[in-house]
Write an enzyme that holds these catalytic residues in place. Structure first.
Site, mmCIF file in Angstrom:
data_model
loop_
_atom_site.group_PDB
_atom_site.id
_atom_site.type_symbol
_atom_site.label_atom_id
_atom_site.label_comp_id
_atom_site.label_asym_id
_atom_site.label_seq_id
_atom_site.Cartn_x
_atom_site.Cartn_y
_atom_site.Cartn_z
ATOM 1 N N GLU A 126 4.274 -8.803 7.633
ATOM 2 C CA GLU A 126 5.568 -9.267 7.303
ATOM 3 C C GLU A 126 6.111 -10.244 8.311
ATOM 4 O OE1 GLU A 126 8.507 -5.970 5.601
ATOM 5 O OE2 GLU A 126 7.353 -5.238 6.982
ATOM 6 N N SER A 131 10.374 3.810 10.574
ATOM 7 C CA SER A 131 11.452 3.521 10.403
ATOM 8 C C SER A 131 12.387 4.584 11.183
ATOM 9 C CB SER A 131 12.029 3.834 9.046
ATOM 10 O OG SER A 131 13.373 4.061 8.824
ATOM 11 N N HIS A 148 -0.974 -14.739 -12.263
ATOM 12 C CA HIS A 148 0.386 -14.372 -12.609
ATOM 13 C C HIS A 148 0.823 -12.967 -12.119
ATOM 14 C CE1 HIS A 148 0.435 -17.765 -15.651
ATOM 15 N NE2 HIS A 148 -1.111 -17.498 -15.646
#
Ligand code: ARG
Length: 458
Positions: A289, A276, A155
């Site tokens: 990703e 970035s 969990h």
């Protein structure tokens, strides 16, 4: 080159041609198409349709087409319906009327099945060898930190301490099954369909076993209608690719989390991360990703072909031309992701003390304590209650396991005999889990050695 037309008074409309032509994507099957056509020419020769000399001329012309096709400009201006028509057209340019014999009794329905199988068989091998590379990288990463302790999660809440290699070996097992699944897909793909004709079987006496031997197939298909109607070998590959992508995606998700500031366990190499354009401090896990993102495309490819096939009447229907783009897409994505994941794994640096602290300061040892009480004779339910109260009290008082000792434990509950206190250290409880498949240190080191051997034998 149009492989039909006699029955028509006018040609196809330009819009229909543009709508239905597949050359722009199925040209990827050109090499397979030529390999298959060369084997078919040899079979026609054995069947007495071509002379030895004709066969030699055709084989040579196919070789020259293959060589010319290495240059992409070879396809410039081609308006052929598909790769099969294109190749025969090129053969005609080289051998003239003789080209008209190569398609004797052959249907594109069996040809496209053959080409796809030849292509996919190689792709299964590619996927399997890339999987092996990734599995090797995971074992290497495990071996770099053989004793590192991390909190295992359920969990996404800290659950029980496990060894870092134990965690990585879980993925090793998943990828080992993926390897088997690609092997299954390969086995079902590796069946030779030529001789099936359009759907009813060839009218010429081909030695189908000889064609299979020629092209390295393990067996021949047993029903001509099945050949024209079926694409389940492609679905098998897409399923194997989808499950592998799910495993890759979950690994990616783990490592995106573990490399975040919030976890701070691992550092990804500069070579697999991006910055970035605005925020100078950022080091983003784009490689992971993208692996997670591309999994959606592969799952989509499986679904695409499942839905295409559903409800098609026997046997061949043009709908089935829609199998190729998802298949190509899935193979490209899964192979790219497998390659990327191995490189990411090679770049991972584990900051051992961080996950250890996460285990040490939380109550992941609670199960170890309760089990120790149970081993000493306390019924497990009571042991669970006692340790539950210990955790509650600690959480209220802001205490971690390290704030307790044998004396204070015994004062909390008499069931805590002095020997139990050592289990406050997350490294200790793991030693009680020397069971096949468990995270006991000896078990894990044996599992790692066994995994190395298994990989070497794949
Ligand atoms: N381009 C077709 C495909 O990929 C080849 C088979 C065409 N057969 C036919 N009868 N139109 O399925």
């Amino acid at each position: 080159m149009k492989l039909w037309g006699g029955r028509f008074e006018t040609g196809p409309s330009e819009i229909f041609e543009r709508f239905s032509n597949s050359l722009h994507f199925d040209r990827r099957l050109l090499d397979a198409d030529i390999r298959g056509s060369q084997a078919f020419a040899r079979s026609l020769t054995r069947a007495g349709v071509l002379t030895e000399a004709e066969c030699a001329t055709i084989l040579e012309a196919f070789d020259s087409i293959r060589a010319d096709a290495a240059d992409a400009s070879f396809f410039n201006g081609a308006t052929d319906e598909d790769v099969h028509s294109f190749v025969i057209g090129k053969l005609g340019e080289r051998v003239g009327a003789l080209a008209g014999k190569i398609h004797t009794g052959r249907s594109r329905n069996e040809q496209v099945s053959l080409d796809t199988r030849l292509w996919l068989r190689d792709e299964c091998d590619n996927s399997r060898s890339l999987l092996k590379g990734l599995m090797q990288s995971l074992l290497d990463l495990a071996a770099k930190y053989p004793n590192a302790v991390i909190p295992g999660y359920t969990h996404l809440r800290r659950a029980q301490p496990v060894l870092w290699p134990h965690y990585l070996l879980a993925y090793f097992e998943m990828f080992a099954r993926d390897y088997e699944r690609f092997g299954e897909a390969r086995r079902r793909t590796n069946v030779m369909p030529l001789g099936s004709g359009a759907l009813a079987g060839s009218g010429f006496p081909h030695d189908r076993e000889a064609i299979a031997r020629d092209l390295g197939f393990a067996e021949v298909t047993r029903n001509s209608m099945d050949v024209s109607a079926d694409r389940d070998f492609a679905l098998d590959y897409l399923y194997a690719a989808s499950v592998a992508m799910i495993h890759l995606s979950r690994l990616a998700e783990d490592w995106i989390l573990y490399s975040s500031e919030e976890f701070g366990w691992i550092e990804l190499g500069d070579g697999v991360t991006s910055g970035s354009s605005l925020m100078p401090q950022k080091k983003n896990p784009d490689s992971l990703e993208l692996i997670r993102g591309k999994s959606g495309r592969v799952l989509g490819a499986l679904n695409s072909l499942l839905f295409t096939m559903k409800g098609l009447p026997m046997t061949y229907n043009r709908d089935m031309q829609e199998d190729k783009e998802p298949l190509f897409e899935a193979a490209d994505q899964v192979n790219g992701c497998l390659e990327m994941a191995a490189i990411v794994a090679d770049s991972v640096v584990l900051k051992e003390s961080v996950p250890f602290a996460a285990a040490d300061e939380s109550w992941v040892v609670a199960t170890d304590l309760a089990e120790a009480l149970a081993r000493n004779g306390t019924p497990f339910h009571s042991a669970h209650q006692i340790v539950g109260r210990l955790v509650l009290e600690s959480v209220r008082a802001g205490k971690t396991p390290g704030d307790w000792n044998a004396g204070s434990l015994a004062a909390f509950a008499p069931e805590f005999t002095p020997d139990v206190a050592r289990l406050l250290d997350p490294r200790e409880g793991m030693k009680t889990r020397e069971i096949t498949g468990g995270t006991g240190p000896e078990t894990v080191s044996a599992a790692l050695a066994a995994a190395r051997l298994r990989l070497a034998n794949l």
